[in-house]
Design a protein around this motif. Structure first.
Motif, short mmCIF file in Angstrom:
data_model
loop_
_atom_site.label_atom_id
_atom_site.label_comp_id
_atom_site.label_asym_id
_atom_site.label_seq_id
_atom_site.Cartn_x
_atom_site.Cartn_y
_atom_site.Cartn_z
N GLY A 191 -3.31 4.21 -2.42
CA GLY A 191 -2.92 3.38 -3.76
C GLY A 191 -2.13 2.17 -3.55
O GLY A 191 -2.06 1.70 -2.45
N CYS A 192 -1.58 1.55 -4.54
CA CYS A 192 -0.40 0.54 -4.30
C CYS A 192 0.73 0.50 -5.08
O CYS A 192 0.77 1.02 -6.39
CB CYS A 192 -1.40 -0.76 -5.15
N GLU B 258 -4.81 9.72 -1.43
CA GLU B 258 -5.56 8.62 -1.60
C GLU B 258 -4.48 7.50 -1.49
O GLU B 258 -3.37 7.48 -1.71
CB GLU B 258 -6.37 8.50 -3.09
N GLU C 232 -3.73 2.80 -9.05
CA GLU C 232 -4.79 2.99 -8.10
C GLU C 232 -4.99 2.05 -7.26
O GLU C 232 -5.55 2.07 -5.94
CB GLU C 232 -5.73 3.31 -8.83
N ASP C 233 -4.88 0.87 -7.51
CA ASP C 233 -5.23 -0.53 -6.68
C ASP C 233 -4.43 -1.59 -6.89
O ASP C 233 -3.64 -1.67 -8.00
CB ASP C 233 -6.75 -0.73 -6.97
N PRO D 293 0.91 -1.19 -0.06
CA PRO D 293 -0.07 0.14 -0.17
C PRO D 293 0.94 1.23 -0.05
O PRO D 293 2.03 1.41 0.89
CB PRO D 293 -0.74 -0.05 1.24
N GLU E 92 -5.35 -4.66 -8.31
CA GLU E 92 -5.62 -5.40 -9.68
C GLU E 92 -4.98 -4.76 -10.56
O GLU E 92 -4.37 -5.36 -11.42
CB GLU E 92 -7.22 -5.07 -9.94
#
Length: 88
Positions: free
Chosen positions: A53-54, A51, A68-69, A44, A71
């Motif tokens: 994110g990853c 925000e 963003e994530d 993370p 996936e």
């Protein structure tokens, strides 16, 4: 000289470049670079807009990207012919 035949043909010794490395014979820097171009992991991360994110890291801990994530991160890793690794 003794020779072995397996399945109708003599075994062929691979070229030195094709043989797997003996990790016991690697220098510290060579050992640390194992998997560097093949393995990536995620964690993370806080993005610029505050925000969550990853972050994507190379095997040596070098930051490659922030997305963003998870996936998207795993998709980017696979798309770049790398292996995603989970850290526990």
């Amino acid at each position: 000289m003794k020779s072995s035949i397996y399945n109708g043909s003599a075994p062929v010794m691979p070229h030195a470049a094709e043989r797997p490395a003996d990790v016991r014979q690697l220098s510290e820097s060579q050992f640390r670079s194992l998997g560097l171009r093949e393995v990536a992991y995620t964690r993370p991360a806080l993005m610029e807009d505050d925000e969550v994110g990853c972050a994507i890291y190379a095997a040596d801990g070098s930051l490659l990207a922030v997305v963003e994530d998870i996936e998207t991160a795993w998709g980017a890793i696979v798309q770049n012919d790398m292996i995603p690794a989970s850290l526990q």
